[in-house]
Design a protein around this motif. Sequence first.
Motif, mmCIF file in Angstrom:
data_model
loop_
_atom_site.group_PDB
_atom_site.id
_atom_site.type_symbol
_atom_site.label_atom_id
_atom_site.label_comp_id
_atom_site.label_asym_id
_atom_site.label_seq_id
_atom_site.Cartn_x
_atom_site.Cartn_y
_atom_site.Cartn_z
ATOM 1 N N SER A 61 0.831 -1.185 0.000
ATOM 2 C CA SER A 61 0.000 0.000 0.000
ATOM 3 C C SER A 61 0.878 1.252 0.000
ATOM 4 C CB SER A 61 -0.888 -0.043 1.243
ATOM 5 O OG SER A 61 -1.771 1.017 1.193
ATOM 6 N N ILE A 62 0.708 2.076 -1.016
ATOM 7 C CA ILE A 62 1.506 3.300 -1.146
ATOM 8 C C ILE A 62 0.698 4.470 -0.599
ATOM 9 C CG2 ILE A 62 2.605 4.880 -2.786
ATOM 10 C CD1 ILE A 62 2.812 2.524 -4.732
ATOM 11 N N ALA A 63 1.321 5.279 0.258
ATOM 12 C CA ALA A 63 0.660 6.503 0.720
ATOM 13 C C ALA A 63 1.246 7.691 -0.047
ATOM 14 C CB ALA A 63 0.871 6.678 2.212
ATOM 15 N N HIS A 64 0.393 8.633 -0.409
ATOM 16 C CA HIS A 64 0.874 9.897 -0.956
ATOM 17 C C HIS A 64 1.123 10.856 0.203
ATOM 18 C CE1 HIS A 64 -1.039 9.315 -5.225
ATOM 19 N NE2 HIS A 64 -0.113 8.431 -4.931
ATOM 20 N N PHE A 65 1.645 12.016 -0.107
ATOM 21 C CA PHE A 65 1.836 13.028 0.927
ATOM 22 C C PHE A 65 1.567 14.373 0.294
ATOM 23 C CE2 PHE A 65 4.028 15.691 3.966
ATOM 24 C CZ PHE A 65 3.812 15.041 5.171
ATOM 25 N N GLN A 66 0.606 15.120 0.872
ATOM 26 C CA GLN A 66 0.378 16.459 0.331
ATOM 27 C C GLN A 66 -0.177 17.373 1.411
ATOM 28 O OE1 GLN A 66 -2.201 15.043 -2.812
ATOM 29 N NE2 GLN A 66 -3.967 16.175 -2.022
ATOM 30 N N SER A 67 0.128 18.653 1.288
ATOM 31 C CA SER A 67 -0.289 19.650 2.269
ATOM 32 C C SER A 67 0.062 19.215 3.689
ATOM 33 C CB SER A 67 -1.800 19.914 2.188
ATOM 34 O OG SER A 67 -2.208 20.017 0.851
ATOM 35 N N GLY A 68 1.209 18.623 3.875
ATOM 36 C CA GLY A 68 1.684 18.259 5.204
ATOM 37 C C GLY A 68 1.072 17.001 5.779
ATOM 38 N N PHE B 53 -4.055 8.273 2.146
ATOM 39 C CA PHE B 53 -4.147 6.824 1.942
ATOM 40 C C PHE B 53 -5.264 6.507 0.965
ATOM 41 C CE2 PHE B 53 -2.641 7.695 6.246
ATOM 42 C CZ PHE B 53 -1.430 7.040 6.231
ATOM 43 N N GLY B 54 -5.224 5.337 0.411
ATOM 44 C CA GLY B 54 -6.303 4.937 -0.488
ATOM 45 C C GLY B 54 -5.866 3.813 -1.394
ATOM 46 N N ASP B 55 -6.860 3.208 -2.024
ATOM 47 C CA ASP B 55 -6.511 2.094 -2.901
ATOM 48 C C ASP B 55 -7.236 2.225 -4.234
ATOM 49 O OD1 ASP B 55 -9.063 1.604 -2.143
ATOM 50 O OD2 ASP B 55 -8.686 -0.383 -1.280
ATOM 51 N N ALA B 56 -7.437 3.477 -4.649
ATOM 52 C CA ALA B 56 -8.203 3.711 -5.877
ATOM 53 C C ALA B 56 -7.479 3.207 -7.118
ATOM 54 C CB ALA B 56 -8.500 5.200 -6.023
ATOM 55 N N ARG B 57 -6.150 3.153 -7.059
ATOM 56 C CA ARG B 57 -5.410 2.727 -8.250
ATOM 57 C C ARG B 57 -4.564 1.513 -7.916
ATOM 58 N NH1 ARG B 57 -1.771 6.935 -9.989
ATOM 59 N NH2 ARG B 57 -1.531 7.224 -7.745
ATOM 60 N N LEU C 17 -5.031 10.024 -7.769
ATOM 61 C CA LEU C 17 -4.012 11.026 -8.067
ATOM 62 C C LEU C 17 -4.720 12.358 -8.309
ATOM 63 C CD1 LEU C 17 -0.933 11.082 -8.464
ATOM 64 C CD2 LEU C 17 -1.330 10.747 -10.891
ATOM 65 N N ASP C 18 -4.571 13.280 -7.341
ATOM 66 C CA ASP C 18 -5.236 14.579 -7.476
ATOM 67 C C ASP C 18 -4.210 15.591 -7.970
ATOM 68 O OD1 ASP C 18 -6.653 16.894 -7.300
ATOM 69 O OD2 ASP C 18 -7.471 16.474 -5.300
ATOM 70 N N LEU C 19 -4.047 15.643 -9.271
ATOM 71 C CA LEU C 19 -2.990 16.477 -9.847
ATOM 72 C C LEU C 19 -3.183 17.954 -9.507
ATOM 73 C CD1 LEU C 19 -2.522 14.843 -13.371
ATOM 74 C CD2 LEU C 19 -1.090 14.575 -11.350
ATOM 75 N N ASP C 20 -4.439 18.411 -9.445
ATOM 76 C CA ASP C 20 -4.686 19.824 -9.143
ATOM 77 C C ASP C 20 -4.097 20.203 -7.790
ATOM 78 O OD1 ASP C 20 -5.967 19.756 -11.493
ATOM 79 O OD2 ASP C 20 -7.972 20.206 -10.731
ATOM 80 N N LYS C 21 -4.133 19.248 -6.848
ATOM 81 C CA LYS C 21 -3.588 19.540 -5.523
ATOM 82 C C LYS C 21 -2.076 19.359 -5.475
ATOM 83 C CE LYS C 21 -7.420 19.047 -2.366
ATOM 84 N NZ LYS C 21 -8.328 17.935 -2.049
ATOM 85 N N SER D 156 5.599 17.423 -1.446
ATOM 86 C CA SER D 156 4.525 16.455 -1.716
ATOM 87 C C SER D 156 5.143 15.222 -2.340
ATOM 88 C CB SER D 156 3.511 17.010 -2.705
ATOM 89 O OG SER D 156 3.059 18.263 -2.277
ATOM 90 N N ALA D 157 4.423 14.131 -2.227
ATOM 91 C CA ALA D 157 4.915 12.898 -2.837
ATOM 92 C C ALA D 157 3.737 12.138 -3.413
ATOM 93 C CB ALA D 157 5.637 12.035 -1.798
ATOM 94 N N ALA D 158 3.915 11.536 -4.593
ATOM 95 C CA ALA D 158 2.826 10.779 -5.201
ATOM 96 C C ALA D 158 3.412 9.706 -6.088
ATOM 97 C CB ALA D 158 1.930 11.700 -6.022
ATOM 98 N N TYR D 159 2.577 8.716 -6.338
ATOM 99 C CA TYR D 159 3.023 7.618 -7.186
ATOM 100 C C TYR D 159 2.235 7.571 -8.487
ATOM 101 C CZ TYR D 159 4.082 3.096 -9.085
ATOM 102 O OH TYR D 159 4.488 2.116 -9.941
ATOM 103 N N TRP D 160 2.951 7.405 -9.549
ATOM 104 C CA TRP D 160 2.358 6.947 -10.810
ATOM 105 C C TRP D 160 3.432 6.134 -11.499
ATOM 106 C CZ3 TRP D 160 3.415 12.205 -10.009
ATOM 107 C CH2 TRP D 160 4.413 12.772 -10.806
ATOM 108 N N LYS D 161 3.046 5.434 -12.506
ATOM 109 C CA LYS D 161 4.003 4.591 -13.192
ATOM 110 C C LYS D 161 4.986 5.477 -13.958
ATOM 111 C CE LYS D 161 3.908 0.171 -15.232
ATOM 112 N NZ LYS D 161 4.165 -0.913 -15.546
ATOM 113 N N GLY D 162 6.266 5.276 -13.723
ATOM 114 C CA GLY D 162 7.282 6.125 -14.345
ATOM 115 C C GLY D 162 7.120 6.169 -15.853
#
Lengths: 453, 459
Positions: B8-15, B19-23, B37-41, B208-214
């Motif tokens: 399970s990968i966690a993102h990090f944004q706005s401090g 969490f989630g498993d949408a993808r 993945l909330d690109l706007d944020k 911030s940190a986020a995952y997508w396929k490179g």
Amino acid sequence: VDNYGGFSLVEGALLDDLGEDAFRLPPDSLQESRLVALNERLNVDRPRIAALDRLALESGVTQIANLADVIPLLFSHTTYKSYPESLVRNRSWDALAGWMDLFSSRPDAKKVDFTGVETIDEWIARAGHNGHFVYASSGTTGKCSLMNQSREDLDFIRKLRIQNMTWATGAVPTQSRPMFFPTPPQPSHQVGRVFEMYATAFGRPNDIHWLTETPLLVDDINRAGAVRRSLSEGTAVPSQLADQQSAKRANKEQVDNAFRKMAQLIQERSDEPVMICGTWGQHWRLSQELVESGASRLHRDSVISTGGGLKGLVVPEDYMERIERQYGVDRRHWYRQYGCTEINSHMVGCTAGRFHVPPWVVPIILDKNGERLAPLSGSTLEGRMAFFDFGVRGRWGGVITGDKVRMHLDPCPCGLASASISTVERYANLAEGEEKLSCAGTMEAYVRGEFGV
Amino acid sequence: MTKSPVVSIAHFQSGQPVFGDARRFSASGVSLVAPELDLDKLVPRRDAPAPAQDLKMDEILDFLEATCGALRVDKAGYLSEALDALSHFSPLSRRILVGCYSRLADSFERTSLEFQLSQQLPRGALDGWVSVSPPDMPVSQVRAFPARIAHVLAGNSPNGAAVSIARCALTKGINLLKLPTNDPLTVTAILRTMADIEPDHPVVRSISAAYWKGGDQEIEDLIFRAQFFDVLIAWGGESAIRSALAYAAPGFHVVTYDPKVSVSLIGREAFATPITLKEVASLGASDATVLNQDACSASVYQFIEGSEEEADAYCEALASELLEDRPLADGLASATLPELREAIEGLRNLAPLFRVWGDYAGHGLVVRASEPVDFKPTGKVVIVVPVASLSEAFRWVTVATQTVGVYPAERKAVLRNDLAARGAQRIVPLGVAAINPQGLPHDGSLPLQQMVRWITDQG
């Protein structure tokens, strides 16, 4: 072994059907004799072929009870280019022969005297004079596969090629046809040798035409690779690259002229049956020249032989139809084939557009990684193509290819009952593929003028 | 090693962690789940200043010092949780990962950070406008202004996560870290540790940190734009670097830490005594096996000044040193890749031109050859090339060469100009390739300088 190079009884039975009836036998009927023959070959070849013995020792497979057992004993399609390229560059010919011996059933190429040999082509020729009929298959990186062959291999290939050609197209080997090969002679390559066999059997003497007089040598291809190499090593200078580029342009011009000349010669023979042998890419180029010069159609009994892919050549989607329209020869009667350079036999195209597997070739469909048998879905198998070819004598006949295929075990719409292959793609070109190796494409590259010097 | 069913990968944004498993993704036999993945944020807005813009460097250093302590304690267990999950699918053994994780805090040591600043950016210029006086002109002011930076990280070493976060903090910019598939966990574990110290700290809100396929063009094409970021910093292999370079555009600067190869140059001094030879082989083995040879600093070609027989003696000693567990290497690593195995097996029978020591199980292989081979050694495969003089090895040093380990270290001074001229970037004593003090140049540049925009207030 007394019958070195000869065929055993069981193998003989598989090979007996060579020709007319070869493709009528359903796969089920061959299963048992193929297994017996596989075990015979394993027992005969293990003591002779060092690389096979190692695979057998490591995998613990000393007997083949079912098809899955043979998987660890198959060579990968990169095996035959596993020698260090520096051996060729540094002219370490004895060492290169020693390497080749690892994969040969008569491992004594290292005893050949290679004194005075300067190029890889001369090395191949010298080995040939000593009973090792080595052939090369060039990769785009300038490093070619090298495969040993015995006299029996050559005899088998000649017999097989001529019979299959006759079976598929009705052409008879009476040295009667004008022959066209839209490629330079390639004395070190298997395809060049097969074309020579066709020329001798079907060609009218003095009416045999190659794209150029000058043969295409492995060394020419290596030299083109050498520029890339010196570039990566940081020793190339811009003028060297410019030279290479202008040589490419000159070469392209030469090739364009050669195609024009060949189209002219074909046009002059439109009232008699000819034979044209080449890859799809070469047929496309030639047919385009014929279109442009307003040539009429070929004589309807002409024979068209094709194989291979387009190797990156950009063509319209309906290129096959367009070639067919210009030639005026029904595509269903063309001689089409599918195989790989590491085996002697080939799968022959039928009127339904599939490729049929002869009795003496064991088709093995593996998973993508080449580790397990692909699951049967109905009567269809899909996955990585592997072969065991009993027609290979000078080496081990088992090899895993880089191709993804679909194979059918039920009878083909064309009426033949043998296993048939309906689609062939290269894993390297597919999104799911992870291969880093580039496939051989030298001839098409030559035609497009992509390598020069 | 048991395969974990789902990572399970966690993102990090706005401090805060997200969490989630949408993808869902799969990579090397592992299932990965990640939040939406909330690109706007994730993409910074140009109308808001960087949260850390007006923070003084001393405050940042205080916070990073606290981070250092918190990472050592790992009170909430974020690191141990990430380590556990990572050890299920990392090609590195748990023992190596534990070692790497125990050193994550080192990147936040105050003395190390102070050294980085002293070497790369004047502190005053980061904290505000500094006066400069061009000759015969009025006094101007310049500032190393915080930038907006996207990072495409490589995951072969957990340490890369810590190094990048420390650099982000020091340069005060707004940063988006693209998590690597082979380690999507370490970055977030560190950021969560920082957030627990002070959730609203400007440094925490800057990253911030986020995952997508490179290389996912559908995502990267939307965000890798001058309107959102000033700089893209890409680490990794050829495909990652080429994909990053494709986004270079006016106003969008791409910094690449390219794929590299490292080598060793071993002088004839190694043969002084049998004990020396064994020691040198141990140093050579240490350099060859950094992260089981999956690091760009790991030496794959070792040029040794001596005869073929002497080289063979070194090879033999090296092969037995490869069997040892080291902080960053497993005595028994993954089995040799099939294509490599095939190429090496071909060489085995080419004695005396080539000689091979070792097996394919993962204990390591040494090949003695007259020149570098035409396959790419990886996974504890070392090519040893005897040379009459170390200068003979120069021709194999190119722009792709990163680290050159030299024995004895005294000879570096004689060799370094030639090596640098050929393209090498880092010259070290043999045996310390893995030790990389932050603050020294990285891939031919000073990283902190590439993470700011120099702005002029002209007088």
